[in-house]
Design a protein around this motif. Structure first.
Motif, PDB file in Angstrom:
ATOM      1  N   SER A 119      87.615 140.567  63.656  1.00  0.00           N
ATOM      2  CA  SER A 119      87.102 141.158  62.422  1.00  0.00           C
ATOM      3  C   SER A 119      86.479 142.521  62.648  1.00  0.00           C
ATOM      4  CB  SER A 119      86.050 140.219  61.811  1.00  0.00           C
ATOM      5  OG  SER A 119      85.401 140.821  60.709  1.00  0.00           O
ATOM      6  N   ALA A 120      86.531 143.342  61.593  1.00  0.00           N
ATOM      7  CA  ALA A 120      85.868 144.641  61.632  1.00  0.00           C
ATOM      8  C   ALA A 120      84.367 144.510  61.402  1.00  0.00           C
ATOM      9  CB  ALA A 120      86.471 145.575  60.580  1.00  0.00           C
ATOM     10  N   SER A 121      83.912 143.384  60.893  1.00  0.00           N
ATOM     11  CA  SER A 121      82.481 143.196  60.677  1.00  0.00           C
ATOM     12  C   SER A 121      81.753 143.099  62.019  1.00  0.00           C
ATOM     13  CB  SER A 121      82.221 141.930  59.863  1.00  0.00           C
ATOM     14  OG  SER A 121      82.528 142.144  58.504  1.00  0.00           O
ATOM     15  N   PRO A 122      80.467 143.458  62.045  1.00  0.00           N
ATOM     16  CA  PRO A 122      79.719 143.386  63.302  1.00  0.00           C
ATOM     17  C   PRO A 122      79.708 141.977  63.885  1.00  0.00           C
ATOM     18  CG  PRO A 122      78.513 144.689  61.710  1.00  0.00           C
ATOM     19  CD  PRO A 122      79.657 144.065  60.966  1.00  0.00           C
ATOM     20  N   ALA A 123      79.979 141.897  65.173  1.00  0.00           N
ATOM     21  CA  ALA A 123      80.022 140.590  65.832  1.00  0.00           C
ATOM     22  C   ALA A 123      78.686 139.858  65.720  1.00  0.00           C
ATOM     23  CB  ALA A 123      80.407 140.772  67.298  1.00  0.00           C
ATOM     24  N   MET A 124      77.575 140.589  65.743  1.00  0.00           N
ATOM     25  CA  MET A 124      76.266 139.934  65.646  1.00  0.00           C
ATOM     26  C   MET A 124      76.101 139.199  64.320  1.00  0.00           C
ATOM     27  SD  MET A 124      73.344 142.387  67.247  1.00  0.00           S
ATOM     28  CE  MET A 124      73.538 143.187  68.827  1.00  0.00           C
ATOM     29  N   VAL A 125      76.689 139.730  63.266  1.00  0.00           N
ATOM     30  CA  VAL A 125      76.597 139.088  61.949  1.00  0.00           C
ATOM     31  C   VAL A 125      77.456 137.832  61.900  1.00  0.00           C
ATOM     32  CG1 VAL A 125      77.023 139.378  59.472  1.00  0.00           C
ATOM     33  CG2 VAL A 125      76.074 141.273  60.811  1.00  0.00           C
ATOM     34  N   LEU A 126      78.627 137.887  62.526  1.00  0.00           N
ATOM     35  CA  LEU A 126      79.584 136.785  62.419  1.00  0.00           C
ATOM     36  C   LEU A 126      79.409 135.702  63.479  1.00  0.00           C
ATOM     37  CD1 LEU A 126      82.927 138.577  61.485  1.00  0.00           C
ATOM     38  CD2 LEU A 126      81.003 137.905  60.036  1.00  0.00           C
ATOM     39  N   GLN A 127      78.624 135.979  64.519  1.00  0.00           N
ATOM     40  CA  GLN A 127      78.505 135.003  65.607  1.00  0.00           C
ATOM     41  C   GLN A 127      78.090 133.606  65.135  1.00  0.00           C
ATOM     42  OE1 GLN A 127      79.392 135.804  69.014  1.00  0.00           O
ATOM     43  NE2 GLN A 127      79.574 133.561  68.786  1.00  0.00           N
ATOM     44  N   PRO A 128      77.109 133.474  64.226  1.00  0.00           N
ATOM     45  CA  PRO A 128      76.749 132.128  63.759  1.00  0.00           C
ATOM     46  C   PRO A 128      77.913 131.421  63.052  1.00  0.00           C
ATOM     47  CG  PRO A 128      75.003 133.676  63.241  1.00  0.00           C
ATOM     48  CD  PRO A 128      76.170 134.490  63.698  1.00  0.00           C
ATOM     49  N   PHE A 129      78.749 132.171  62.360  1.00  0.00           N
ATOM     50  CA  PHE A 129      79.908 131.574  61.691  1.00  0.00           C
ATOM     51  C   PHE A 129      80.919 131.079  62.723  1.00  0.00           C
ATOM     52  CE2 PHE A 129      78.091 134.312  58.470  1.00  0.00           C
ATOM     53  CZ  PHE A 129      78.225 133.572  57.298  1.00  0.00           C
ATOM     54  N   ALA A 130      81.193 131.904  63.741  1.00  0.00           N
ATOM     55  CA  ALA A 130      82.122 131.502  64.800  1.00  0.00           C
ATOM     56  C   ALA A 130      81.589 130.284  65.549  1.00  0.00           C
ATOM     57  CB  ALA A 130      82.349 132.663  65.767  1.00  0.00           C
ATOM     58  N   ASP A 131      80.275 130.269  65.817  1.00  0.00           N
ATOM     59  CA  ASP A 131      79.675 129.135  66.512  1.00  0.00           C
ATOM     60  C   ASP A 131      79.821 127.855  65.689  1.00  0.00           C
ATOM     61  OD1 ASP A 131      78.930 130.825  68.546  1.00  0.00           O
ATOM     62  OD2 ASP A 131      76.848 131.024  67.889  1.00  0.00           O
ATOM     63  N   ARG A 132      79.601 127.963  64.398  1.00  0.00           N
ATOM     64  CA  ARG A 132      79.709 126.783  63.538  1.00  0.00           C
ATOM     65  C   ARG A 132      81.147 126.282  63.456  1.00  0.00           C
ATOM     66  NH1 ARG A 132      76.498 126.082  57.784  1.00  0.00           N
ATOM     67  NH2 ARG A 132      77.431 124.096  57.163  1.00  0.00           N
ATOM     68  N   LEU A 133      82.104 127.210  63.515  1.00  0.00           N
ATOM     69  CA  LEU A 133      83.518 126.830  63.505  1.00  0.00           C
ATOM     70  C   LEU A 133      83.984 126.327  64.872  1.00  0.00           C
ATOM     71  CD1 LEU A 133      84.927 129.828  61.433  1.00  0.00           C
ATOM     72  CD2 LEU A 133      84.959 127.414  60.722  1.00  0.00           C
ATOM     73  N   GLY A 134      83.225 126.635  65.909  1.00  0.00           N
ATOM     74  CA  GLY A 134      83.591 126.225  67.253  1.00  0.00           C
ATOM     75  C   GLY A 134      84.723 127.040  67.845  1.00  0.00           C
ATOM     76  N   ILE A 135      84.788 128.332  67.465  1.00  0.00           N
ATOM     77  CA  ILE A 135      85.867 129.186  67.964  1.00  0.00           C
ATOM     78  C   ILE A 135      85.273 130.479  68.532  1.00  0.00           C
ATOM     79  CG2 ILE A 135      87.540 128.233  66.360  1.00  0.00           C
ATOM     80  CD1 ILE A 135      87.192 130.686  64.599  1.00  0.00           C
ATOM     81  N   LYS A 136      86.127 131.305  69.122  1.00  0.00           N
ATOM     82  CA  LYS A 136      85.684 132.556  69.719  1.00  0.00           C
ATOM     83  C   LYS A 136      85.619 133.659  68.661  1.00  0.00           C
ATOM     84  CE  LYS A 136      87.225 131.354  74.356  1.00  0.00           C
ATOM     85  NZ  LYS A 136      88.056 131.719  75.519  1.00  0.00           N
ATOM     86  N   LEU A 137      85.088 134.790  69.069  1.00  0.00           N
ATOM     87  CA  LEU A 137      84.868 135.883  68.124  1.00  0.00           C
ATOM     88  C   LEU A 137      85.114 137.231  68.773  1.00  0.00           C
ATOM     89  CD1 LEU A 137      83.722 137.143  65.464  1.00  0.00           C
ATOM     90  CD2 LEU A 137      81.455 136.946  66.513  1.00  0.00           C
TER      91      LEU A 137
END
Length: 224
Positions: A119-137
């Motif tokens: 994603s083009a969005s900042p990784a720091m913003v999306l990290q909790p979403f990736a963690d909840r999905l159980g996937i990489k970012l």
């Protein structure tokens, strides 16, 4: 023959985030959530002129995003920022995420594929979403110095051709994988063109899937 070869390759499943797994953009709502409506509105005023220049093609999307990040994030404490990202994920998960997208991510994970958001969005913003999905970012990286955000990004905005480059920097040559990709905007074209399995606005209403660029881009990529 190609189908047999593909079955022997590892599957790499790549999902765009904003507009693909979500109903809408996440970064602007995050900024409003983190800074509060009043401060958000005051700082947003500063972006009026750069936005107008972008509309007139005097400023690129990437340059406008750099101005946005500089305006909101210069000097922000990294720990506080990550806390706000966690709180935003908890508060907005249900209203932001597409149920069909969540099911697709779960299906890819359960199939044994290597699964990542790109994603083009900042990784720091999306990290909790990736963690909840159980996937990489993979996302746009925010520069940090002495525990503070500098208001700059590290490297490049993760969109268009940069998505492919970032994937290659982590996973190596993409030809070694059976690449599956999901996207919904111009920023995903190069990623979709590289994939053997390309999904354009797969979780959107049927009307928004019209004029898919996937087939045209895939053919162009193969003819290079």
């Amino acid at each position: 023959m190609d189908a047999k070869v593909n079955r022997t390759k590892r599957v790499l499943s790549v999902f765009d985030f904003d507009g693909t797994l979500t109903h809408r953009d996440s970064f602007i709502p995050f900024l409003r959530f983190a800074f509060g409506k009043r401060l958000f509105a005051r700082r947003l005023v500063k972006l009026a002129q750069p936005t107008f220049r972008c509309i007139r093609k005097k400023l690129t999307r990437d340059e406008l995003k750099e101005v946005l990040i500089e305006t909101f994030l210069t000097g922000v404490d990294e720990h506080w920022f990550r806390q706000q990202a966690e709180a935003f994920c908890s508060a907005y998960w249900a209203r932001l995420m597409r149920p069909s997208g969540l099911l697709a991510v779960a299906a890819e994970v359960n199939s044994g594929a290597e699964v990542t958001i790109c994603s083009a969005s900042p990784a720091m913003v999306l990290q909790p979403f990736a963690d909840r999905l159980g996937i990489k970012l993979i996302g746009t990286l925010l520069e940090v110095a002495d525990g503070k955000l500098t208001g700059r990004i590290t490297g490049h905005n993760c969109r268009c051709g940069q998505k492919v480059k970032r994937l290659e920097s982590i996973y190596g040559q993409l030809e070694e994988y059976h690449l599956r990709a999901w996207g919904d905007t111009r920023g995903d074209y190069e990623l979709l063109a590289t994939a053997q399995d390309a999904h354009w606005r797969h979780f959107h209403p049927a009307w928004s899937k019209l004029r898919s660029p996937v087939k045209k881009l895939s053919l162009a990529e193969r003819n290079r």
